[in-house]
Every structure is written in C-alpha cells, then in structure tokens.
Scaffold this active site. Structure first.
Site, PDB file in Angstrom:
ATOM      1  N   GLU A 141       0.850  -1.193   0.000  1.00 13.41           N
ATOM      2  CA  GLU A 141       0.000   0.000   0.000  1.00 13.41           C
ATOM      3  C   GLU A 141       0.888   1.246   0.000  1.00 13.41           C
ATOM      4  OE1 GLU A 141      -3.307  -0.508   2.763  1.00 13.41           O
ATOM      5  OE2 GLU A 141      -3.896  -2.345   1.754  1.00 13.41           O
TER       6      GLU A 141
HETATM    7  C1  HEC Z   1      -3.097   0.509  -1.974  1.00 11.00           C
HETATM    8  C2  HEC Z   1      -4.488   0.675  -1.637  1.00 11.00           C
HETATM    9  C3  HEC Z   1      -4.854   1.265  -0.289  1.00 11.00           C
HETATM   10  C4  HEC Z   1      -4.372   2.414   0.293  1.00 11.00           C
HETATM   11  C5  HEC Z   1      -3.308   3.355  -0.208  1.00 11.00           C
HETATM   12  C6  HEC Z   1      -5.132   2.583   1.512  1.00 11.00           C
HETATM   13  N1  HEC Z   1      -6.046   1.572   1.644  1.00 11.00           N
HETATM   14 FE1  HEC Z   1      -7.436   1.415   3.085  1.00 11.00          FE
HETATM   15  N2  HEC Z   1      -7.826  -0.453   2.480  1.00 11.00           N
HETATM   16  C7  HEC Z   1      -7.291  -1.080   1.375  1.00 11.00           C
HETATM   17  C8  HEC Z   1      -7.608  -2.478   1.404  1.00 11.00           C
HETATM   18  C9  HEC Z   1      -7.210  -3.523   0.371  1.00 11.00           C
HETATM   19  C10 HEC Z   1      -8.324  -2.692   2.598  1.00 11.00           C
HETATM   20  C11 HEC Z   1      -8.828  -4.034   3.143  1.00 11.00           C
HETATM   21  C12 HEC Z   1      -7.676  -4.723   3.862  1.00 11.00           C
HETATM   22  C13 HEC Z   1      -8.118  -5.868   4.723  1.00 11.00           C
HETATM   23  O1  HEC Z   1      -9.289  -5.942   5.101  1.00 11.00           O
HETATM   24  O2  HEC Z   1      -7.260  -6.697   5.052  1.00 11.00           O
HETATM   25  C14 HEC Z   1      -8.470  -1.382   3.235  1.00 11.00           C
HETATM   26  C15 HEC Z   1      -9.204  -1.146   4.398  1.00 11.00           C
HETATM   27  C16 HEC Z   1      -9.417   0.110   4.925  1.00 11.00           C
HETATM   28  C17 HEC Z   1     -10.352   0.423   5.974  1.00 11.00           C
HETATM   29  C18 HEC Z   1     -11.280  -0.568   6.659  1.00 11.00           C
HETATM   30  C19 HEC Z   1     -12.666  -0.468   6.114  1.00 11.00           C
HETATM   31  C20 HEC Z   1     -13.520  -1.599   6.587  1.00 11.00           C
HETATM   32  O3  HEC Z   1     -14.723  -1.591   6.302  1.00 11.00           O
HETATM   33  O4  HEC Z   1     -13.007  -2.530   7.226  1.00 11.00           O
HETATM   34  C21 HEC Z   1     -10.263   1.762   6.232  1.00 11.00           C
HETATM   35  C22 HEC Z   1     -11.051   2.553   7.248  1.00 11.00           C
HETATM   36  C23 HEC Z   1      -9.233   2.276   5.359  1.00 11.00           C
HETATM   37  N3  HEC Z   1      -8.753   1.254   4.566  1.00 11.00           N
HETATM   38  C24 HEC Z   1      -8.755   3.572   5.363  1.00 11.00           C
HETATM   39  C25 HEC Z   1      -7.573   3.940   4.746  1.00 11.00           C
HETATM   40  C26 HEC Z   1      -6.810   5.148   5.054  1.00 11.00           C
HETATM   41  C27 HEC Z   1      -7.202   6.198   6.075  1.00 11.00           C
HETATM   42  C28 HEC Z   1      -5.713   5.140   4.240  1.00 11.00           C
HETATM   43  C29 HEC Z   1      -4.594   6.124   4.186  1.00 11.00           C
HETATM   44  C30 HEC Z   1      -3.833   6.291   5.420  1.00 11.00           C
HETATM   45  C31 HEC Z   1      -5.819   3.944   3.414  1.00 11.00           C
HETATM   46  N4  HEC Z   1      -6.929   3.234   3.771  1.00 11.00           N
HETATM   47  C32 HEC Z   1      -4.934   3.622   2.401  1.00 11.00           C
HETATM   48  C33 HEC Z   1      -6.580  -0.445   0.384  1.00 11.00           C
HETATM   49  C34 HEC Z   1      -5.891   0.738   0.580  1.00 11.00           C
END
Ligand code: HEC
Ligand code: HEC
Length: 336
Positions: A141
C-alpha cells in the site's frame, strides 16, 4: 465471539427472521402501505448524525487522506484506493500500491466505516485510529513508516502550521491518526432513499425496492446484514451452507479471514459481515473481489449463506433495494 459460531446460530436467526416476518402484525400493516415508524421494529436502522467534531481537525484529516507524499515514493494517497467520488473504493479486484504491488484482498469503502464494529475483512483493527497504521506500513500500500510520515509533516510548513492550529502539541503520530479518523467519521452517506423511507416517507422507495426489502428480510439476508450499517456488526463464515472456497478453488491465506487473527480453527473462513450501504457503487464484491456484479454477489450469498436459489425476480428486487441504500457522497473539496 458467540456470533462467530455461525452455522447453527446464523441459520437459527435466519429462520427466526423468516417466521417473524411472516407472522407478526406490523408486517401486515406495512404490506398495507404504511411506512415503518420509529415504534415499529425494523431490523435495519437509519444512519446516525455525524458526531460533533473539530472542523480544523477534520479539514486536516481530509488533506492527509488525499496526500500522496505520505507514501514511500510520493505516488499513493489513501484516496487512490478509497476514491470518495466513486463510493470510497478503487473498483479493482485488488488494489495497487507503491511500486505496482498488489494487495491480497479487495478494498472496502471508507464511507460509513466508522459505524463498523471492527475494521478490515478479518476485524484485526478495533478502531479507525488503529486501522490507519496498516496502510501506512503495508509494503503493498503506502510502504512507509510513521517516522518518515512525521518527518515529512514537520518539514512541510503548511502541515506544520495546520497541525499546530488543530492540536496543542502539533505534529505527532497520534494526532495524524486522529485527524484521518475524525475525517472518516464525517463520511456518513446521508439521505439515501432507504433512510428517507425509514424516516416515514413511504414514497421514498419504488415498489420494486420495497418488495426487495421484504425479500431481503424474508429469505434471511437480514440475519447477517442488519442494524444501522446494514452489516458491519458481526463475524460470520463465508460458506455457511456450502463450501464456497472449495467451489472457487485456489485458496489463499487471505481466505482464512478471522483465523489469521485468532488462530482459532472455528474462525477459519470467517469474515466481518460487510455493510451493504452504497454497495451498488462498490463493485467488484467480496474480500476476493470475485463477483463482478451485484446480481452475482446476491446469488452467491443466497447459495452459500442461505442454501437456496433465488428467482430472477427476487434477485432483481433485492438489487433495487440495495440501490436504495446509496446515500450522499462527500463533495470534492468540501470544507471541514
Ligand atoms: C493501496 C491501496 C490502499 C491504500 C493506499 C489505503 N487503503 Fe485502506 N484499504 C485497502 C484495502 C485492500 C483494505 C482491506 C484490507 C483488509 O481488510 O485486510 C483497506 C481497508 C481500509 C479500511 C477498513 C474499512 C472496513 O470496512 O473494514 C479503512 C477505514 C481504510 N482502509 C482507510 C484507509 C486510510 C485512512 C488510508 C490512508 C492512510 C488507506 N486506507 C490507504 C486499500 C488501501
Ligand atoms: C450467514 C450470514 C450472511 C447471510 C445470511 C447473508 N450474507 Fe451477505 N455477506 C456475509 C459475509 C460474511 C460477507 C463477506 C464475504 C466475504 O467476502 O468474505 C457477505 C458479503 C455480501 C455482499 C458483498 C459486499 C461487498 O462489499 O463485497 C453482498 C452484496 C451481500 N453479502 C448481500 C447479501 C444478500 C443479498 C443476502 C441474502 C440473499 C446475504 N448477503 C445473506 C454474510 C451473510
């Protein structure tokens, strides 16, 4: 934890939901056309209001959410994978992070994530603040560290002064987490047709969506997708009444779900039930991104979670209901 001991429990609530739906008096009343009132017991609830938050902190969080320079090579912001204009997702089967690396699961939406009882498909983060540590350090990420993030924020005059204005102790890791999390707490998708219906506007749902809501309850979807987020409040096995993973093939570690957190055999293939709010905007579906369309996702759910096949009419009406769960998205550039 008891809810994780699904199979039996899920089926029991499923059946309970069914019989309740068929026999109870309020149902008959609703069929006669009355919208549910606050007094009637609906298994789904309206979205709450955004809690009172400091606008300076929220505005800072919005800026951080869109800041690519937080990532190792300056290429990936939270918003890359959680695009607020497209439902808080990236539309990919799996997300692409720094250096073109692919993640292991489909990106869920950040909209209404504040209402989920735990974060991530496997529930490994208890709060939004805790969740933020994972994307920052995940090599697939943003591939960085808080040390680097804080060094950047302190050296950047704009951020340094925005932090100083929002927090007495300026740039700290806790403050950065808090700002991002508070911004996410504002991402509630208000005013969906379904919420207007729950508030008493009986014309807010088209007849097909209304029929779909009844089907959603009567076939038992609501046993798992329930409450104010239409999901997000329990763990359940993916494949209660059929072996989804055997049929799909190529099982990966990510498919073990909650097991990866607890190492408890009963948690293998168990996932947090996702929210269905705005689900019409967040294809593809499931933690593996395997369902390209809502119709596919609904049939997979019927087969593996409920052990039944739905008619085309039932699927169409459930989709119409799911579409009624789309609320207002945050406006681009909107101020705190
Ligand atoms: C490269 C892509 C990527 C980036 C950049 C990213 N995310 Fe995510 N995000 C994901 C993925 C894939 C998941 C699910 C991971 C898992 O459940 O294991 C996730 C899960 C989440 C969730 C959980 C939502 C849920 O319903 O469980 C939140 C809140 C979130 N991200 C916020 C953020 C924030 C704030 C940032 C920046 C600091 C960020 N993400 C950066 C891909 C990304
Ligand atoms: C026994 C609990 C259970 C029942 C019953 C159930 N679901 Fe699910 N649902 C889940 C779980 C768990 C997931 C997440 C599966 C995964 O991706 O690992 C899910 C995922 C979904 C998704 C994909 C959401 C997304 O963002 O990827 C949709 C759509 C959905 N369910 C709709 C339904 C419908 C419609 C019904 C009724 C026909 C239903 N579900 C019945 C537990 C259930």
């Amino acid at each position: 934890m008891k809810l994780e001991r699904l199979g039996v429990v899920a089926l029991a609530c499923t059946l309970a939901a069914c019989s309740e739906t068929k026999s109870s008096a309020p149902r008959a009343e609703q069929r006669a056309g009355a919208a549910p009132t606050a007094a009637s017991r609906e298994p789904l609830e309206a979205l709450p209001d955004v809690p009172p938050l400091d606008p300076k902190i929220v505005a800072l969080g919005r800026r951080l959410f869109h800041e690519r320079r937080l990532s190792a090579d300056g290429s990936i912001a939270c918003a890359n994978c959680h695009d607020l204009q497209r439902g808080g997702v990236d539309g990919q089967v799996r997300s692409t992070g720094v250096g073109g690396k692919q993640g292991a699961v489909n990106a869920p939406t950040v909209y209404n994530a504040a209402l989920n009882f735990v974060q991530f498909w496997d529930g490994r983060a208890a709060t939004l603040e805790e969740q933020i540590g994972f994307p920052v350090t995940n090599p697939a990420e943003m591939a960085t560290s808080f040390e680097h993030v804080l060094a950047f924020l302190k050296a950047d005059p704009g951020y340094a002064s925005a932090f100083a204005a929002a927090f007495p102790n300026g740039v700290t890791e806790a403050n950065a987490r808090r700002a991002l999390a508070d911004f996410e707490r504002t991402l509630l998708t208000r005013d969906s047709p379904f919420d207007r219906f729950l508030a008493g506007d009986e014309h807010a749902l088209a007849p097909e969506a209304r029929a779909g809501y009844e089907t959603f309850k009567s076939v038992g979807c609501v046993a798992c997708h329930q409450g104010r987020n239409v999901g997000g409040n329990m763990f359940q096995r993916f494949g209660v009444l059929g072996d989804y993973f055997k049929d799909r093939g190529n099982v990966t570690e990510a498919d073990y779900g909650r097991f990866n957190v607890t190492h408890n055999e009963a948690d293998r293939f168990v996932f947090r039930v996702p929210s269905l709010r705005n689900v019409a905007r967040t294809a593809p579906y499931f933690h593996d991104g395997s369902a390209a369309t809502l119709a596919q996702a609904v049939q997979v759910m019927a087969r593996y979670q409920l052990g039944r096949k739905l008619s085309d009419d039932q699927v169409r009406s459930i989709i119409a209901f799911l579409q009624s769960l789309s609320g207002e998205l945050a406006r681009a550039g909107e101020k705190g």
